[in-house]
Every structure is written in C-alpha cells, then in structure tokens.
Design a protein around this motif. Structure first.
Motif, PDB file in Angstrom:
ATOM      1  N   GLY A 180       0.563  -0.874   0.303  1.00 16.94           N
ATOM      2  CA  GLY A 180      -0.042  -0.150  -0.303  1.00 16.94           C
ATOM      3  C   GLY A 180       1.000   0.902   0.064  1.00 16.94           C
ATOM      4  N   VAL A 181       0.068   2.181  -0.302  1.00 15.18           N
ATOM      5  CA  VAL A 181       0.999   4.037  -0.807  1.00 15.18           C
ATOM      6  C   VAL A 181      -0.027   5.010   0.080  1.00 15.18           C
ATOM      7  N   ALA A 182       0.683   6.000   0.151  1.00 14.82           N
ATOM      8  CA  ALA A 182      -0.222   6.694   0.123  1.00 14.82           C
ATOM      9  C   ALA A 182      -0.260   8.169  -0.780  1.00 14.82           C
ATOM     10  N   GLU A 183      -1.437   9.090  -0.760  1.00 11.89           N
ATOM     11  CA  GLU A 183      -0.392   9.673  -1.713  1.00 11.89           C
ATOM     12  C   GLU A 183       0.242  11.332  -0.629  1.00 11.89           C
ATOM     13  N   GLU A 184       0.613  11.617  -1.626  1.00 14.50           N
ATOM     14  CA  GLU A 184       1.895  12.918  -0.905  1.00 14.50           C
ATOM     15  C   GLU A 184       1.362  14.124  -0.443  1.00 14.50           C
ATOM     16  N   LYS A 185       0.817  14.468   0.893  1.00 10.67           N
ATOM     17  CA  LYS A 185      -0.196  15.486   1.298  1.00 10.67           C
ATOM     18  C   LYS A 185       0.969  16.877   1.247  1.00 10.67           C
ATOM     19  N   HIS A 186       2.208  16.798   0.954  1.00 15.81           N
ATOM     20  CA  HIS A 186       3.331  18.308   0.678  1.00 15.81           C
ATOM     21  C   HIS A 186       4.020  18.201  -0.095  1.00 15.81           C
ATOM     22  N   PRO A 187       3.206  17.997  -0.535  1.00 17.52           N
ATOM     23  CA  PRO A 187       4.062  18.397  -2.237  1.00 17.52           C
ATOM     24  C   PRO A 187       5.340  19.058  -2.482  1.00 17.52           C
ATOM     25  N   GLN A 188       6.242  19.270  -2.980  1.00 21.19           N
ATOM     26  CA  GLN A 188       7.316  19.844  -2.963  1.00 21.19           C
ATOM     27  C   GLN A 188       7.888  20.238  -4.227  1.00 21.19           C
ATOM     28  N   THR A 189       8.857  21.815  -4.580  1.00 24.35           N
ATOM     29  CA  THR A 189       8.960  21.587  -5.704  1.00 24.35           C
ATOM     30  C   THR A 189      10.508  20.987  -6.438  1.00 24.35           C
ATOM     31  N   PHE A 190      10.879  20.903  -6.647  1.00 28.61           N
ATOM     32  CA  PHE A 190      12.164  19.624  -7.470  1.00 28.61           C
ATOM     33  C   PHE A 190      12.875  21.380  -7.675  1.00 28.61           C
ATOM     34  N   LYS A 191      14.153  21.457  -7.385  1.00 32.90           N
ATOM     35  CA  LYS A 191      14.626  21.960  -7.962  1.00 32.90           C
ATOM     36  C   LYS A 191      16.217  22.150  -8.624  1.00 32.90           C
ATOM     37  N   PRO A 192      17.324  22.183  -9.361  1.00 33.54           N
ATOM     38  CA  PRO A 192      16.330  23.252 -10.454  1.00 33.54           C
ATOM     39  C   PRO A 192      15.954  22.349 -11.278  1.00 33.54           C
ATOM     40  N   LEU A 193      15.092  22.060 -12.001  1.00 32.83           N
ATOM     41  CA  LEU A 193      14.266  21.529 -13.276  1.00 32.83           C
ATOM     42  C   LEU A 193      15.008  21.685 -14.896  1.00 32.83           C
ATOM     43  N   SER A 194      14.666  21.298 -15.734  1.00 34.20           N
ATOM     44  CA  SER A 194      14.532  22.256 -16.669  1.00 34.20           C
ATOM     45  C   SER A 194      13.493  22.506 -17.580  1.00 34.20           C
ATOM     46  N   ALA A 195      13.725  23.964 -17.699  1.00 39.20           N
ATOM     47  CA  ALA A 195      12.169  24.468 -18.465  1.00 39.20           C
ATOM     48  C   ALA A 195      12.223  24.490 -19.294  1.00 39.20           C
ATOM     49  N   TYR A 271       8.464  15.247  -3.962  1.00 43.07           N
ATOM     50  CA  TYR A 271       9.079  16.230  -4.980  1.00 43.07           C
ATOM     51  C   TYR A 271       8.150  14.922  -6.670  1.00 43.07           C
ATOM     52  N   MET A 272       7.213  14.424  -6.810  1.00 42.77           N
ATOM     53  CA  MET A 272       6.857  13.617  -7.814  1.00 42.77           C
ATOM     54  C   MET A 272       6.387  14.188  -8.410  1.00 42.77           C
ATOM     55  N   ALA A 273       5.620  15.246  -8.216  1.00 43.41           N
ATOM     56  CA  ALA A 273       4.911  16.140  -9.040  1.00 43.41           C
ATOM     57  C   ALA A 273       5.187  17.379  -9.870  1.00 43.41           C
TER      58      ALA A 273
END
Length: 375
Positions: A180-195, A271-273
């Motif tokens: 079983g897995v749970a949905e992440e309640k506190h998503p974070q932004t992964f930096k840096p990403l390639s724009a 960070y997946m989002a």
C-alpha cells in the motif's frame, strides 16, 4: 499483541517502506516494533527513525555495520542475530515476528536453528516475499531457508508475479497482500528543473535489476534530442557506467546536455509532482513501490513490461515497452510521448493506484494474518 518487523536496515528501500507502513497502523491493541539486522548509516536513516518514533513504533538498532560489499557481511550479521533475538524473545515475548527480504529471512532461519524451539512456541512467523527472484547465487542456502518458512506457513506474496515466480521455483502458492502507498500531502518543488523541456525522472539503486544498462542505451539514443531532460537520482554498483554515459555518450563522445546524475533523493514522493514522467526500465521487481507512489501522486510511469512492474499499472498501459527493446524505447520517446495527453494518463494511473494499493487495506489484511485468520 506485540509484532516485531525484521528489516535489513533503517534506510531507503521498498521493503523497509512496507514494514514502516504496516507498523504505523493505528489499530488499537497492537504494539509494533521494527528491528534492523545491519546498522543503517545513510542520510535517510535519522528521518526513517524519527518517522517510526513519531508513530509510536519501538525501534531496535543493530551494532553490525551495514557494509554494501559482499554477501559475507550479511551472513555475519545473520549469524550474530540469534544473540539479539534471544534477548528480544525473553524481554518482550513477541506474538508475531514478520521478516522482510533475504538478510532478515536468513537471520531468522539461523536463529530458529540455534535457539530453543520452546521460545517460538507461541510466536507466529510471517514473511513477505518482496521480489520475483530470490537467493541469487545462494541456491543451497535459499532452499533451506524456504523450507523453514514453508513449515511455518509463513510466506505472503506482494503480487501475482511474485506468487507465480515463487510457486514455479518452490512449489507453493503463497497468498497475496498488495503493498500500500499513500498520496503525498505536502508536495514540494524539485529544483532545478529544465524549463521548456519534458522532465524525465529515473530514481533508484543503480544496479542491473533496475535496467541501468537500458537507461544508458536510451540516453545515448536520445543524446541529440533536446526535447527531454533526464534527472537520474541514485547510487550503486553501476554508477560509473552512468557517469561515463553522461560524460561521453553524446555525438562524437561529447558530454550529454540533456541528462544529469544526482545522489539519492530522500522523501522522493513529495517531489514527484515536479516531473513529467518517471522512467522505469527495470528487469524485474516484486511489486514496485516507486511505480505505485508515482501513480498515486499523478506522475505517469514509462515502464518496461517487467514482472512486478506491469502489475502496478492499469491494463493496456500505453507507456510500456516489452523486453526493454531499445528501438521501441526510441520510438516511444521520439514519436509517442510528445503527442500523448499526459494529464489523462496521470488521472488514469492515479485512479488505478487508489483502487488497488491502499495503505489501510494492507495494514488490515496483515493484522488478520497476525490474528491467525485466513488471508
């Protein structure tokens, strides 16, 4: 009821995550303990320990160092474990001992040989099979350990693929309890990403099982395709191969400009989002926690048709290649991926994960086993 989970170490890993998810159950009347066989010492270890303590789970640390060098170290840890288990049995008198993966399995088997049988007379043995391939290079040892678990009617598979592989090799069909897995309640932004590019994530151990050779071949094939940017997060025995590919895998052996290698990312689900897709060319899995976490957090998975990986995705999943065919991977990235409706795929995978891989459902089914009820 006192339930003791045996895991290899307090560290990042799918089996460790499963044990923690079960032990964090809120069911009243059950006291959970988690025991490591080898002493975890990564940057993730304190977080893992704090998470367990926050959920009122008792932890038991090992003094045997976790040295990722050779099976010999794991065997030494298994041989020393009966001393610790004797203390645990006398001090806490566990009602259930639940083992996860080969090192704890071997440690529990050794303890059963050297400790008095009377110590285990009122203890239920449970063992989760987390992979489709067991005891690679240790067939003789594996047969003896599996006989021990069969005699205790202990084994539980995490997927159809795991159950079928185990039955084919050992002649026993284990019941199934999906992870079983749970949905992440506190998503974070992964930096840096390639724009302005499609950001692809590869995360996990850099080992043959995870399809690292295929990853490197795909990176070479897409070295000139600047529509994509690959973030590779992990470590392992094939790290040098990945580094060489990134440094010399481009045209005329130039460095790749669409890929980078990072250390393992802790709390990866949060960070997946930030990413567009998760790339998983695994050769085999048990029931991939990473794939399920991605789906439940709306990150579509680009997957090889590996046992234990395909089980985590909806039927007829379009982002799947059979047998890690590199030409098919190249076609998928070149022609299909830029035109697909990503949001529609993310929603489809999310719905499938929520329906099939609930943490609470997993906890309740294991607790039925602990109470000696049918799975």
């Amino acid at each position: 009821m006192k339930v003791f989970h045996l895991i290899t170490h307090f560290d990042l890993g799918g089996a460790e995550r499963v044990a923690a998810n079960i032990a964090e159950s809120a069911t009243s009347g059950i006291e959970y303990h988690v025991v490591e066989i080898m002493r975890g010492r990564s940057a993730y270890t304190p977080r893992f320990i704090n998470e367990l303590r926050s959920a009122n789970v008792h932890i038991h640390r090992s003094v045997v160092p976790d040295i990722n060098w050779h099976f010999l170290v794991q065997r030494i840890a298994a041989l020393l474990f009966p001393i610790r288990l004797l203390y645990i049995m006398l001090r806490w008198q566990p009602d259930v001992i639940h083992s996860h993966t080969e090192t704890p399995d071997l440690a529990l088997y050794v303890a059963s040989l050297v400790l008095p049988k009377s110590l285990f007379s009122h203890t239920r043995i449970v063992r989760t099979i987390h992979n489709t391939r067991l005891w690679t290079g240790l067939d003789g040892v594996g047969c003896r350990v599996e006989t021990f678990f069969r005699c205790n009617n202990a084994s539980i598979a995490i997927s159809d693929s795991v159950r079928n592989a185990y039955a084919e090799r050992y002649g026993v069909e284990a019941p199934i309890i999906n992870n079983g897995v749970a949905e992440e309640k506190h998503p974070q932004t992964f930096k840096p990403l390639s724009a302005d590019r499609i950001n692809i994530l590869f995360a996990g151990r850099l080992e043959p099982q995870k399809g690292v050779a295929t990853l490197c071949n795909v990176l070479k094939r897409l070295s000139a395709d600047q529509r994509y940017f690959f973030t590779i997060a992990g470590d392992g025995s094939l790290r040098q191969l990945v580094e060489q590919t990134i440094n010399n895998g481009g045209i005329d052996e130039t460095p790749l400009t669409n890929a980078r290698l990072l250390p393992p990312v802790f709390s990866l689900a949060s960070y997946m989002a930030s990413f567009d897709y998760l790339f998983m060319p695994s050769e085999f899995e048990g029931l991939s926690m990473l794939s399920m976490e991605a789906s439940i957090n709306h990150l579509p998975v680009i997957a090889n048709s590996a046992p234990g990986l395909s089980d985590t995705l909806p039927p007829d999943w379009p982002l799947m290649v059979y047998n890690n065919n590199v030409d098919d991977w190249a076609k998928l990235f070149a022609n299909y991926l830029p035109t697909v409706n990503r949001q529609q795929l993310a929603d489809k995978a999310h719905t499938f994960a929520v329906e099939h891989f609930s943490v609470r459902k997993m906890q309740q089914r294991y607790e039925e086993v602990y109470n000696n009820k049918n799975v």
